[in-house]
Design a protein around this motif. Structure first.
Motif, PDB file in Angstrom:
ATOM      1  N   THR A 289       0.835  -1.194   0.000  1.00 32.34           N
ATOM      2  CA  THR A 289       0.000   0.000   0.000  1.00 32.34           C
ATOM      3  C   THR A 289       0.870   1.243   0.000  1.00 32.34           C
ATOM      4  OG1 THR A 289      -1.771  -1.042   1.236  1.00 32.34           O
ATOM      5  CG2 THR A 289      -1.587   1.317   1.458  1.00 32.34           C
ATOM      6  N   THR A 290       0.436   2.274  -0.684  1.00 31.11           N
ATOM      7  CA  THR A 290       1.077   3.561  -0.463  1.00 31.11           C
ATOM      8  C   THR A 290       0.101   4.472   0.259  1.00 31.11           C
ATOM      9  OG1 THR A 290       0.386   4.287  -2.642  1.00 31.11           O
ATOM     10  CG2 THR A 290       2.637   3.485  -2.443  1.00 31.11           C
ATOM     11  N   GLN A 402       1.977  -3.576  11.271  1.00 28.93           N
ATOM     12  CA  GLN A 402       0.597  -3.295  11.699  1.00 28.93           C
ATOM     13  C   GLN A 402       0.518  -1.946  12.406  1.00 28.93           C
ATOM     14  OE1 GLN A 402      -1.501  -4.896  10.344  1.00 28.93           O
ATOM     15  NE2 GLN A 402      -0.738  -6.958   9.983  1.00 28.93           N
ATOM     16  N   HIS A 403       1.549  -1.662  13.200  1.00 28.47           N
ATOM     17  CA  HIS A 403       1.585  -0.403  13.934  1.00 28.47           C
ATOM     18  C   HIS A 403       1.608   0.778  12.957  1.00 28.47           C
ATOM     19  CE1 HIS A 403       2.821   2.656  16.820  1.00 28.47           C
ATOM     20  NE2 HIS A 403       3.764   2.985  15.954  1.00 28.47           N
ATOM     21  N   ILE A 404       2.466   0.679  11.938  1.00 28.34           N
ATOM     22  CA  ILE A 404       2.602   1.776  10.968  1.00 28.34           C
ATOM     23  C   ILE A 404       1.322   1.920  10.152  1.00 28.34           C
ATOM     24  CG2 ILE A 404       3.887   2.559   8.943  1.00 28.34           C
ATOM     25  CD1 ILE A 404       6.329   1.025  10.149  1.00 28.34           C
ATOM     26  N   ARG A 407      -1.160   3.632  12.216  1.00 28.31           N
ATOM     27  CA  ARG A 407      -0.746   5.029  12.390  1.00 28.31           C
ATOM     28  C   ARG A 407      -1.183   5.884  11.201  1.00 28.31           C
ATOM     29  NH1 ARG A 407      -0.175   9.312  12.102  1.00 28.31           N
ATOM     30  NH2 ARG A 407       1.400  10.826  12.658  1.00 28.31           N
ATOM     31  N   TYR A 408      -1.086   5.337   9.993  1.00 27.47           N
ATOM     32  CA  TYR A 408      -1.421   6.124   8.810  1.00 27.47           C
ATOM     33  C   TYR A 408      -2.785   5.784   8.241  1.00 27.47           C
ATOM     34  CZ  TYR A 408       3.310   7.729   9.211  1.00 27.47           C
ATOM     35  OH  TYR A 408       4.452   8.286   9.690  1.00 27.47           O
ATOM     36  N   GLY A 409      -3.688   5.360   9.123  1.00 27.83           N
ATOM     37  CA  GLY A 409      -5.093   5.308   8.725  1.00 27.83           C
ATOM     38  C   GLY A 409      -5.578   3.983   8.169  1.00 27.83           C
ATOM     39  N   ARG A 410      -4.752   2.919   8.308  1.00 29.26           N
ATOM     40  CA  ARG A 410      -5.174   1.587   7.902  1.00 29.26           C
ATOM     41  C   ARG A 410      -5.783   1.570   6.501  1.00 29.26           C
ATOM     42  NH1 ARG A 410      -5.188  -2.517  11.694  1.00 29.26           N
ATOM     43  NH2 ARG A 410      -5.984  -4.447  10.864  1.00 29.26           N
TER      44      ARG A 410
END
Lengths: 412, 237
Positions: A289-290, A402-404, A407-410
């Motif tokens: 994903t970007t 998963q944390h990142i 953090r950026y909105g899943r």
């Protein structure tokens, strides 16, 4: 599936309710808890839900989730497909996936390597697709030689199951070769550190080009029916298909796609139909994903073990594109970070590198020894803000990933 | 051996390398190089002869079956034994440690003949030991507390010909409150994989033994020391 016994129907219904409540409570997609409750009420539930369906089990050390997704996409012309798209790859997840699609005739189930024998026995799956085996987090995963041996036993006991397996991986070949019928796919192997010895007799394996054979016994690479070479796949009969349209990047995904084409073809969906469907897959459970954040385009790559890192390096933006690495060592990651020393980080020399995650000091010691310049930061935000606006590749292991993602909105 | 060059032999990476064991080579090379000592590392696969002219021999971990194969081939080859007679340093982790002994446990727990390079005997324990391990090293070696990760089901009995490497502070080790063993310049430990990364003092001990020096110039603080400190705090606090 309405002919399920009453108890099983109740188990399905209660499991679904639990899954729904779990989702409403914001605790993931609920497939694990739903499946757990269902299996508690009816321990035979998986077998009952699998009955009379055509199921594919997909297993490997790396690429399970992605290949499951590619196969599912390729098989859409066959109608509704039951699948555990979010990586819940143990029986609880399988129960949820099948219960969520009671009328689906087909199912594509990602399966944890250790659970293949048990799930195969319960579901009597039509097809088992096996891609690769390599060293993984060994405080939680099984030793791979033992694992391949268990696959052998399980497949031998399942004469009605057809196997589609990567014959470029000697250990997978050994694990699959006890099956009654196998379609061999030359899907490539880049991580070779776990296949220097013959799985059959322990003798040295000799390699020449793509071929491999044991110097001491008769174990050797079988002749493939499907062949991946570069960006093309040759199907049985000799027709060649370009994989350049795939949106999922890198040679690992071309390898996954070759397996997916062979599986779809087994069910009658030929590459002309399957490939365009597979090219629509853009990201899989957050992988590749970007996300856009503060004028940065951040691409998320998951790498959980040395072979996975090799494949992640393969799709990086060219140097000097910046890279952030994040390593945790929670239970799903493995508590042990020793594997970092099996990854050759020298390839990152000449780029800006950021090291983060709960075990950033392990990463720092590793990068220092590889003579890679790097900066240690407390969290991913610091790395994101430190790079100039533009592209940033992030490679992370499981919980760090998963944390990142969260953090950026899943964004999936 | 010239005093400013070291030959490191990594024994059987095709059989005994499962947990980043390569890290031990990298650490030794690096700590030597930073002091102006050149190193040459050879990777010897199990279908090749073990050279007898190495200064430091490293043995890694492995599953049961490769461990048995490695023991058989090393016994037949004899190179490691001869190197030992010439005074080489041997450092072995996990499965490599067990196979240096007179006997270890096979797939079904059956006794398998080891190399007899250390007076130890290993068998299979009741429970798998998985987790961080910390030990206080034999004061005679003058090495700070060791920190590592263990993942094994072995129980090792030490004979009169060896001394324990350390006393366990946290973790399991040999199973009797001791961890690892050494005799002369042969050393083994249940800390697996890149055991030398968090233990630069132990790496330097091996280098001193190989170079026959009592001291080596100190190196500037590295990330390894910070990692070491963090791990010790995480485990012992």
């Amino acid at each position: 599936m309405s002919d399920l016994p009453l108890r099983a129907q109740m188990a399905v219904a209660l499991g679904r309710t639990a899954a729904k409540m779990s989702r409403l409570a914001g605790r993931g997609d609920g497939s694990v808890i739903g499946g757990r409750i269902g299996l508690k009420l009816d321990p035979e539930l998986l077998a009952r839900l699998a009955k009379d369906r055509k199921l594919v089990l997909v297993s490997a050390t790396n690429g399970k989730t992605t290949t499951t997704r590619l196969i599912t996409a390729a098989m859409t012309p066959l109608g509704e497909i039951a699948t555990n798209a979010f990586g819940a790859n143990m029986p609880t997840g399988h129960v949820s996936a099948l219960a969520a699609a009671l009328d689906a005739e087909y199912g594509v189930l990602e399966c944890d390597e250790k659970y293949v024998p048990m799930v195969l026995k319960q579901t009597e799956a039509s097809v088992v697709a096996l891609m690769n085996l390599s060293r993984d987090q060994m405080d939680r995963a099984a030793e791979i030689w033992l694992l391949a041996g268990k696959w052998r036993k399980a497949l031998e006991a399942a004469p009605n199951t057809h196997v589609i397996a990567n014959c470029d991986d000697p250990l997978v070949t050994w694990g699959a070769s006890s099956a009654k019928s196998v379609t061999w796919v030359a899907a490539g192997q880049h991580w070779r550190e776990d296949s220097w010895s013959c799985p059959e007799c322990g003798g040295p394996l000799d390699r020449e080009g793509t071929n491999w054979e044991c110097r001491e016994c008769s174990f050797a690479r079988p002749k493939p029916a499907w062949i991946l070479h570069g960006e093309r796949v040759t199907a049985p009969g000799g027709r060649t298909y370009e994989l350049t349209g795939l949106q999922l990047p890198g040679r690992a995904n071309r390898s996954n796609a070759a397996i997916a084409l062979a599986v779809a073809s087994y069910f009658g969906v030929e590459p002309e139909t399957a490939l365009p469907l597979m090219t629509q897959v853009k990201s899989v459970a957050g992988r590749y994903t970007t996300v856009e954040h503060q004028d940065r385009t951040i691409r998320l790559l998951l790498a959980k073990n040395p072979a996975g890192w090799l494949e992640a390096f393969d799709v990086l933006q060219p140097a000097p594109g910046p890279v952030a690495l994040s390593i945790n060592a929670q239970v799903p990651d493995g508590r042990d970070t020793s594997w970092l020393w099996d990854v050759d980080y020298r390839i990152l020399r000449g780029r800006p590198v950021w090291a983060t995650g709960e075990r950033r000091l392990d990463l720092a010691a590793r990068l220092e020894a590889a003579e890679v310049d790097f900066t240690v930061v407390d969290d991913i935000d610091q790395a994101v803000m430190a790079v100039p606006p533009g592209h940033l590749d992030v490679i992370a292991n499981y919980t760090a990933f998963q944390h990142i993602r969260t953090r950026y909105g899943r964004v999936v | 051996m010239s005093s400013d060059s070291i030959k490191i032999v990594w024994v059987y990476p095709d059989l005994l390398s499962t947990y980043g064991d390569q890290g031990n080579c990298i650490v030794l090379e690096r700590r030597a190089r930073l002091r102006g000592i050149s190193t040459r590392t050879v990777h010897v696969r199990s279908d090749e002869n073990v050279p007898v002219d190495g200064d430091i021999y490293l043995l890694g971990g492995g599953e049961d079956r490769p461990q048995i194969l490695a023991a058989r081939r090393l016994r037949n080859d004899g190179g490691l034994h001869r190197a030992r007679e010439f005074g080489a340093v041997i450092f072995a982790v996990c499965a490599g440690y067990q196979l240096l002994g007179t006997e270890f446990g096979g797939e079904e727990g059956q006794p398998v003949e080891g190399l007899g390079l250390l007076d130890i005997r290993s068998g299979r324990g009741e429970k798998r030991a998985v987790g961080e391990i910390v030990g206080d090293v034999d004061p005679a070696l003058n090495v700070p507390r060791i920190t590592g990760f263990e993942n094994h089901q072995g129980v090792t009995h030490l004979g009169p010909g060896v001394k324990p490497l350390a006393t366990v502070v946290h973790g399991v080790g040999n199973g009797d409150g001791t961890e690892g063993a050494y005799a002369d310049h042969v050393m083994g430990t249940y800390m697996h994989g890149p055991a030398l990364v968090r233990n630069p003092g132990l790496a330097d001990l091996l280098l001193r033994w190989a170079l026959k020096r009592d001291e080596l110039p100190p190196l500037p603080e590295s990330w390894s020391e910070r990692l070491r400190e963090e791990r010790l705090n995480a485990v012992l606090s």
